[in-house]
Design a protein around this motif. Structure first.
Motif, PDB file in Angstrom:
ATOM      1  N   THR A  52       0.879  -1.168   0.000  1.00 35.76           N
ATOM      2  CA  THR A  52       0.000   0.000   0.000  1.00 35.76           C
ATOM      3  C   THR A  52       0.918   1.220   0.000  1.00 35.76           C
ATOM      4  O   THR A  52       2.142   1.080   0.093  1.00 35.76           O
ATOM      5  N   LEU A  84       2.627  -5.305   2.171  1.00 33.52           N
ATOM      6  CA  LEU A  84       1.644  -6.333   2.500  1.00 33.52           C
ATOM      7  C   LEU A  84       2.254  -7.724   2.447  1.00 33.52           C
ATOM      8  O   LEU A  84       2.051  -8.545   3.344  1.00 33.52           O
ATOM      9  N   SER A 136     -13.380  -3.882   3.121  1.00 33.44           N
ATOM     10  CA  SER A 136     -12.107  -4.090   2.444  1.00 33.44           C
ATOM     11  C   SER A 136     -12.296  -5.026   1.252  1.00 33.44           C
ATOM     12  O   SER A 136     -13.291  -5.732   1.147  1.00 33.44           O
ATOM     13  N   ILE A 158      -5.695 -11.833   1.623  1.00 39.55           N
ATOM     14  CA  ILE A 158      -5.239 -10.561   2.181  1.00 39.55           C
ATOM     15  C   ILE A 158      -6.348  -9.543   1.978  1.00 39.55           C
ATOM     16  O   ILE A 158      -6.789  -9.308   0.848  1.00 39.55           O
ATOM     17  N   GLU A 159      -6.825  -8.938   3.072  1.00 42.18           N
ATOM     18  CA  GLU A 159      -7.889  -7.934   2.977  1.00 42.18           C
ATOM     19  C   GLU A 159      -7.255  -6.546   2.918  1.00 42.18           C
ATOM     20  O   GLU A 159      -6.475  -6.178   3.792  1.00 42.18           O
ATOM     21  N   GLU A 160      -7.580  -5.789   1.894  1.00 44.98           N
ATOM     22  CA  GLU A 160      -7.011  -4.450   1.752  1.00 44.98           C
ATOM     23  C   GLU A 160      -7.953  -3.561   0.963  1.00 44.98           C
ATOM     24  O   GLU A 160      -8.419  -3.934  -0.116  1.00 44.98           O
ATOM     25  N   SER A 177      -7.318  -0.042   0.353  1.00 48.51           N
ATOM     26  CA  SER A 177      -6.669   1.061  -0.358  1.00 48.51           C
ATOM     27  C   SER A 177      -5.952   0.569  -1.609  1.00 48.51           C
ATOM     28  O   SER A 177      -5.998  -0.605  -1.961  1.00 48.51           O
ATOM     29  N   VAL A 183      -3.264  -0.850  -4.044  1.00 47.86           N
ATOM     30  CA  VAL A 183      -2.209  -1.854  -3.907  1.00 47.86           C
ATOM     31  C   VAL A 183      -1.238  -1.691  -5.078  1.00 47.86           C
ATOM     32  O   VAL A 183      -1.646  -1.675  -6.237  1.00 47.86           O
TER      33      VAL A 183
END
Length: 467
Positions: free
Chosen positions: A234, A239, A422, A432-434, A436, A438
């Motif tokens: 991010t 990550l 997310s 993987i939870e994200e 914003s 990447v």
């Protein structure tokens, strides 16, 4: 020879190359229960044989001689030659995930792998992982200088965790920060992959087959292959280190499967696949990528026309931007072979060519999307659809965007399949939870893996066979 001197013996000469030998032992006759001593009969040479379908197998060659002096002389000489192969490991750190697939990893290691390591006089330090992240925490504190390599027995998720931990440890030892690593240092030791999971993409890509003995013999023989690795970051933190990732359908399927861990492995994967397909929705996002001027082997005419619109003839590497609703976005630094995709999920890339394959599936009907998915199981071009775009890239930025004017059903779907708003990423089989942006970068030959380049398997088989 003993017995009747009139017996005519058929003499057959055979040559064994020492590069195919991985162990030599004194051969003795012992009584039941006797562990030491015994009558010396000769020596046994253990060699690596190349079989069909990329398989390797161990084979014994017995040399009989009742002379103690002769046997010990041969034994010392052959051991000296074997010790001269500097690339072969003498000490390994081993991680075993007992929960992989049908909980078979422990049996695979102790029944098939450990005996070959012992035979080759390889010392091992084994950690049987107890929870997710266990291998990562052990590697952070591990003195890697004490080992010649690290081995993981498990599925793609386990291998991904160990690879991430190995590279993270390399940054720590080099005095680099781990929040942002634009130029990471290489892993200090090779990584070995023993397949004991469900899909085993990395093992198939390295060995061309899911076969624990083949994987073990590649490690024992010291066959190493430099491999490209991606960083997933991010704007503020790293990550993951990884080899491949999916955003959209591939990630949503994994997220749903993880919520049904109580199901048997195959059942939850089938359930998640069908349910995600039934609730098929595009992800609204913006993709920015640094494209390379590399011809795509499997690109079709429609694909070339699309690229022509975005890139002028003769232009050098440059950033491009596309946006809209995408059913799936794949970013892969390796071909990602597996039994369900014999050509690979990304057949246009290689293990160490310093680039990634970006595969974008735009919004289309469920019927057309299923046709695209079915192509992966065949030898046909899975990208030969007007809604599929492929690019060769060095960097990719993925920025998810909420749709404007979401109706109640779509809003409910997004909340149900994501955690706290997310967006899930499937990175090497790990969720993987994200939410914003990447940023994905490829780093050439960042790690050595035990194995061979699948492109060279046939030629390797021809040159390495014993005569």
């Amino acid at each position: 020879p003993t017995g009747d001197s009139g017996v005519v013996l058929q003499v057959k000469e055979e040559t064994i190359e020492m590069k195919d030998v991985f162990a030599v032992k004194l051969k003795r006759r012992r009584f039941v229960g006797q562990k030491k001593g015994g009558t010396l009969l000769g020596i046994t040479i253990f060699r690596c044989l190349h079989k069909e379908e990329n398989k390797l197998a161990d084979c014994e060659v017995h040399l009989n001689n009742l002379s103690e002096d002769h046997c010990h002389s041969w034994f010392r000489c052959l051991k000296e030659i074997l010790n001269g192969f500097q690339n072969r490991p003498k000490s390994l750190k081993v991680f075993v995930n007992p929960s992989s697939h049908k909980r078979e990893a422990t049996h695979v290691y102790y029944d098939q792998v450990a005996p070959l390591f012992k035979l080759a006089d390889i010392k091992t330090d084994v950690t049987v992982t107890e929870y997710e992240g266990h291998a990562l925490s052990v590697l952070k504190e591990c003195d890697l200088q004490a080992f010649d390599g690290v081995v993981c027995v498990g599925g793609d998720g386990s291998v991904s965790e160990v690879a991430h931990g190995l590279l993270l440890k390399a940054q720590i030892d080099a005095g680099k920060g781990t929040d942002c690593v634009p130029a990471p240092v290489r892993a200090p030791v090779p990584l070995g992959v023993i397949p004991a999971g469900t899909v085993n993409i990395l093992a198939y890509t390295l060995y061309g087959i899911k076969h624990a003995v083949t994987a073990t013999l590649h490690i024992v023989m010291g066959h190493t292959q430099p491999v490209d690795v991606c960083t997933f970051s991010t704007p503020s933190k790293l990550l993951r280190f990884g080899f491949s990732a999916m955003f959209g359908f591939g990630a949503r399927t994994l997220a749903l499967a993880e919520k049904h861990r109580w199901m048997p492995s195959n059942q939850r994967k089938d359930f998640a696949f069908v349910k995600t397909l039934a609730d098929l929705r595009p992800e609204e996002c913006e993709l920015s990528f640094l494209a390379l001027e590399v011809p795509q082997e499997d690109s079709h005419e429609n694909d070339r026309k699309k690229k022509g619109k975005n890139k002028k003839k003769g232009s050098k590497d440059q950033w491009q931007k596309i946006q809209g609703g995408f059913l799936n976005v794949s970013i892969m630094a390796i071909p990602c072979l597996c039994s369900m995709a014999p050509r690979g999920l990304a057949p246009n890339t290689r293990l160490n060519n310093g680039s990634m394959a970006l595969i974008v599936v735009r919004n289309t009907s469920r019927t057309e999307f299923i046709k695209h998915l079915k192509r992966y199981a065949s030898m046909k071009n899975q990208f030969n659809f007007p809604f599929v775009e492929t690019y060769t890239v060095q960097e990719v930025k993925v920025q998810p965007r909420l749709k404007s004017g979401l109706d109640a059903k779509e809003d409910m779907y997004l909340n149900a399949t994501s955690a706290e708003g997310s967006y899930p990423w499937n990175i090497d089989g790990d969720l993987i939870e994200e939410a914003s942006e990447v940023h994905v970068r490829v780093h050439p030959q960042l790690i050595n893996l035990y194995g061979v380049n699948t492109d060279d398997l046939e030629s390797s088989k021809a040159t390495c066979n014993c005569i």
